[in-house]
Write an enzyme that holds these catalytic residues in place. Structure first.
Site, mmCIF file in Angstrom:
data_model
loop_
_atom_site.group_PDB
_atom_site.id
_atom_site.type_symbol
_atom_site.label_atom_id
_atom_site.label_comp_id
_atom_site.label_asym_id
_atom_site.label_seq_id
_atom_site.Cartn_x
_atom_site.Cartn_y
_atom_site.Cartn_z
ATOM 1 N N SER A 59 -44.228 31.941 -25.762
ATOM 2 C CA SER A 59 -43.882 32.595 -27.033
ATOM 3 C C SER A 59 -42.890 33.750 -26.830
ATOM 4 O O SER A 59 -42.766 34.624 -27.685
ATOM 5 C CB SER A 59 -45.147 33.081 -27.744
ATOM 6 O OG SER A 59 -45.815 34.022 -26.938
ATOM 7 N N GLY A 60 -42.196 33.759 -25.698
ATOM 8 C CA GLY A 60 -41.098 34.707 -25.501
ATOM 9 C C GLY A 60 -41.575 36.062 -25.018
ATOM 10 O O GLY A 60 -42.647 36.191 -24.409
ATOM 11 N N ALA A 61 -40.765 37.071 -25.290
ATOM 12 C CA ALA A 61 -41.054 38.416 -24.786
ATOM 13 C C ALA A 61 -42.384 38.910 -25.345
ATOM 14 O O ALA A 61 -42.652 38.778 -26.537
ATOM 15 C CB ALA A 61 -39.935 39.361 -25.180
ATOM 16 N N ASP A 62 -43.182 39.489 -24.475
ATOM 17 C CA ASP A 62 -44.499 40.012 -24.852
ATOM 18 C C ASP A 62 -44.303 41.289 -25.674
ATOM 19 O O ASP A 62 -43.798 42.292 -25.164
ATOM 20 C CB ASP A 62 -45.270 40.312 -23.554
ATOM 21 C CG ASP A 62 -46.687 40.780 -23.812
ATOM 22 O OD1 ASP A 62 -46.940 41.385 -24.880
ATOM 23 O OD2 ASP A 62 -47.534 40.537 -22.948
ATOM 24 N N PHE A 63 -44.714 41.236 -26.964
ATOM 25 C CA PHE A 63 -44.459 42.417 -27.809
ATOM 26 C C PHE A 63 -45.228 43.651 -27.311
ATOM 27 O O PHE A 63 -44.816 44.768 -27.548
ATOM 28 C CB PHE A 63 -44.693 42.141 -29.298
ATOM 29 C CG PHE A 63 -45.866 41.278 -29.668
ATOM 30 C CD1 PHE A 63 -47.160 41.686 -29.425
ATOM 31 C CD2 PHE A 63 -45.663 40.053 -30.298
ATOM 32 C CE1 PHE A 63 -48.251 40.901 -29.791
ATOM 33 C CE2 PHE A 63 -46.748 39.249 -30.664
ATOM 34 C CZ PHE A 63 -48.044 39.679 -30.404
ATOM 35 N N GLU B 201 -29.148 35.720 -26.693
ATOM 36 C CA GLU B 201 -29.354 36.198 -25.324
ATOM 37 C C GLU B 201 -29.684 35.021 -24.418
ATOM 38 O O GLU B 201 -29.869 33.891 -24.900
ATOM 39 C CB GLU B 201 -30.435 37.271 -25.276
ATOM 40 C CG GLU B 201 -31.775 36.857 -25.820
ATOM 41 C CD GLU B 201 -32.765 38.027 -25.781
ATOM 42 O OE1 GLU B 201 -33.806 37.847 -25.152
ATOM 43 O OE2 GLU B 201 -32.497 39.089 -26.372
HETATM 44 N N1 CO8 Z 1 -46.343 38.713 -27.202
HETATM 45 C C1 CO8 Z 1 -47.655 39.034 -27.031
HETATM 46 N N2 CO8 Z 1 -48.682 38.302 -27.547
HETATM 47 C C2 CO8 Z 1 -48.355 37.186 -28.238
HETATM 48 C C3 CO8 Z 1 -47.022 36.776 -28.443
HETATM 49 C C4 CO8 Z 1 -45.983 37.592 -27.878
HETATM 50 N N3 CO8 Z 1 -44.691 37.267 -27.991
HETATM 51 N N4 CO8 Z 1 -47.016 35.633 -29.164
HETATM 52 C C5 CO8 Z 1 -48.300 35.335 -29.400
HETATM 53 N N5 CO8 Z 1 -49.109 36.271 -28.856
HETATM 54 C C6 CO8 Z 1 -50.582 36.324 -28.909
HETATM 55 C C7 CO8 Z 1 -51.062 36.730 -30.302
HETATM 56 O O1 CO8 Z 1 -51.076 38.134 -30.454
HETATM 57 C C8 CO8 Z 1 -52.438 36.102 -30.312
HETATM 58 O O2 CO8 Z 1 -53.317 36.931 -29.586
HETATM 59 P P1 CO8 Z 1 -54.765 37.330 -30.252
HETATM 60 O O3 CO8 Z 1 -55.497 36.005 -30.366
HETATM 61 O O4 CO8 Z 1 -55.354 38.249 -29.235
HETATM 62 O O5 CO8 Z 1 -54.450 37.936 -31.583
HETATM 63 C C9 CO8 Z 1 -52.280 34.815 -29.519
HETATM 64 O O6 CO8 Z 1 -51.096 35.008 -28.735
HETATM 65 C C10 CO8 Z 1 -52.082 33.613 -30.414
HETATM 66 O O7 CO8 Z 1 -51.026 33.902 -31.323
HETATM 67 P P2 CO8 Z 1 -51.168 33.661 -32.915
HETATM 68 O O8 CO8 Z 1 -52.578 33.827 -33.342
HETATM 69 O O9 CO8 Z 1 -50.127 34.496 -33.584
HETATM 70 O O10 CO8 Z 1 -50.782 32.097 -32.970
HETATM 71 P P3 CO8 Z 1 -50.063 31.325 -34.167
HETATM 72 O O11 CO8 Z 1 -50.050 29.889 -33.808
HETATM 73 O O12 CO8 Z 1 -50.681 31.730 -35.460
HETATM 74 O O13 CO8 Z 1 -48.540 31.872 -34.149
HETATM 75 C C11 CO8 Z 1 -46.409 32.424 -33.121
HETATM 76 C C12 CO8 Z 1 -47.726 31.610 -33.034
HETATM 77 C C13 CO8 Z 1 -45.581 31.891 -34.249
HETATM 78 C C14 CO8 Z 1 -45.689 32.201 -31.792
HETATM 79 C C15 CO8 Z 1 -46.733 33.926 -33.336
HETATM 80 O O14 CO8 Z 1 -47.718 34.342 -32.393
HETATM 81 C C16 CO8 Z 1 -45.499 34.803 -33.137
HETATM 82 O O15 CO8 Z 1 -44.689 34.943 -34.038
HETATM 83 N N6 CO8 Z 1 -45.380 35.418 -31.928
HETATM 84 C C17 CO8 Z 1 -44.223 36.247 -31.605
HETATM 85 C C18 CO8 Z 1 -43.125 35.411 -30.993
HETATM 86 C C19 CO8 Z 1 -41.881 36.257 -30.755
HETATM 87 O O16 CO8 Z 1 -41.240 36.715 -31.668
HETATM 88 N N7 CO8 Z 1 -41.515 36.448 -29.466
HETATM 89 C C20 CO8 Z 1 -40.371 37.258 -29.099
HETATM 90 C C21 CO8 Z 1 -39.120 36.423 -29.150
HETATM 91 S S1 CO8 Z 1 -37.623 37.348 -28.896
HETATM 92 C C22 CO8 Z 1 -37.389 37.359 -27.230
HETATM 93 O O17 CO8 Z 1 -38.097 36.730 -26.490
HETATM 94 C C23 CO8 Z 1 -36.240 38.193 -26.711
HETATM 95 C C24 CO8 Z 1 -36.759 39.488 -26.209
HETATM 96 C C25 CO8 Z 1 -35.720 40.302 -25.494
HETATM 97 C C26 CO8 Z 1 -36.333 41.344 -24.579
HETATM 98 C C27 CO8 Z 1 -36.608 40.783 -23.201
HETATM 99 C C28 CO8 Z 1 -36.956 41.917 -22.243
HETATM 100 C C29 CO8 Z 1 -37.060 41.397 -20.818
#
Ligand code: CO8
Length: 272
Positions: free
Chosen positions: A67-71, A153
């Site tokens: 799911s990409g970069a860890d927020f 990127e």
């Molecule tokens: N970071 C940390 N935790 C995450 C992430 C993430 N990116 N994605 C999912 N998780 C966690 C959730 O918090 C959740 O944890 P918990 O059960 O403890 O609440 C668990 O994973 C499951 O996630 P969801 O319940 O949200 O699952 P869904 O199926 O409902 O949704 C999604 C899945 C659509 C992937 C949703 O989780 C989401 O939108 N995640 C964010 C994805 C994102 O935007 N990633 C960043 C992309 S941009 C990028 O990568 C460039 C960054 C540049 C900087 C790099 C620096 C080196």
């Protein structure tokens, strides 16, 4: 003794000519922090330096490839009391440039076992792979750069137009839309395994690769990769530098960090 870089989210193993890297943090859908991405790049370096290795195979676990970069890791960096320019040069620009470069210049054949969706920087790394196998037709790539206040990127300003075609790449990037299996097949995805179990999928791909290469002269493969790579090497290199430098002003102004905080608190999502 020098401290070694490590990540508890990523494992590796060696099987003959295959260097296998596995993302293993299904609980967070294999989200990767800055250090995890750097560790991944150092594993590519390890494969690079091992003469017996001809293939670097990326695998994952659970329902997402990554799911990409860890927020969480971006929020943590954001809380450091440092001038924003220095903060994001360190936590964004240098890291992204390094990791992208290691993928773009990797000399072994890069194979991705795409078990599920890949988002953001991880999607960009998938697009840098030479061969991609999908577990089923539910996989997609998502580059939500516009949703997060970023720009392309990981070389996606080159790889996506080149592999998908200009107009499709434009639409997917401009509107932060998923690049579906149908968009990917024959362009980024080479073969679909139509499976539901990730372990079975990962094993099937390894067996397929071993069978395929059994009678081949392996140095020919890496030599051909080198010849193919030559055509885009310079383009990718300058794209990598341009992409991170263009994004810096947004990081310094605070737009991506604000949006990552929203992701963490679930006020923002990339859910379709
Ligand atoms: N970071 C940390 N935790 C995450 C992430 C993430 N990116 N994605 C999912 N998780 C966690 C959730 O918090 C959740 O944890 P918990 O059960 O403890 O609440 C668990 O994973 C499951 O996630 P969801 O319940 O949200 O699952 P869904 O199926 O409902 O949704 C999604 C899945 C659509 C992937 C949703 O989780 C989401 O939108 N995640 C964010 C994805 C994102 O935007 N990633 C960043 C992309 S941009 C990028 O990568 C460039 C960054 C540049 C900087 C790099 C620096 C080196």
């Amino acid at each position: 003794m020098m401290k070694e870089l490590n990540s508890n989210k990523i494992q590796y193993s060696i099987d003959g000519p295959l260097f296998i890297i596995k993302l293993n943090c299904p609980r967070s859908l294999n989200a990767l922090g800055g250090i995890d991405y750097i560790y991944l790049a150092t594993l590519l370096e390890k494969a690079e330096k091992t003469p017996e290795i001809y293939f670097t195979v990326l695998q994952s676990t659970g329902r997402y490839f990554s799911s990409g970069a860890d927020f969480g890791s971006i929020s943590k960096a954001n809380e450091l009391n440092e001038p924003p320019l220095l903060l994001w040069l360190d936590n964004f620009l240098s890291r992204n440039t390094f990791v992208t470069d290691k993928f773009a210049k990797h000399s072994k054949i890069l194979v991705c076992c795409l078990n599920g969706p890949a988002i953001g920087f991880s999607a960009a790394l998938v697009a840098l792979c030479d061969i991609v196998y999908s577990m089923n037709d539910k996989v997609f790539l998502l580059c939500p750069f516009a949703n997060l206040g970023l720009v392309t990127e990981g070389g996606t300003c080159i790889t996506l137009p080149l592999k998908l075609g200009n107009n499709l790449a434009f639409e997917k990037l401009m509107f932060s839309e998923p690049i579906t299996f149908d968009d990917l097949k024959g362009k980024i995805i080479n073969k679909n395994y139509n499976l539901q179990d990730v372990n079975e999928f990962n094993m099937c791909v390894l067996k397929y690769l071993k069978d395929k290469i059994e009678k081949l002269y392996l140095p020919s493969l890496t030599n051909m990769k080198n010849l193919i790579q030559n055509t885009t090497a310079q383009l990718l290199s300058s794209a990598n530098s341009n992409e991170v430098n263009e994004a810096m002003k947004y990081w310094v102004d605070g737009e991506p960090p604000r949006r990552f905080v929203e992701l963490k608190s679930k006020k923002r999502t990339n859910k379709m």
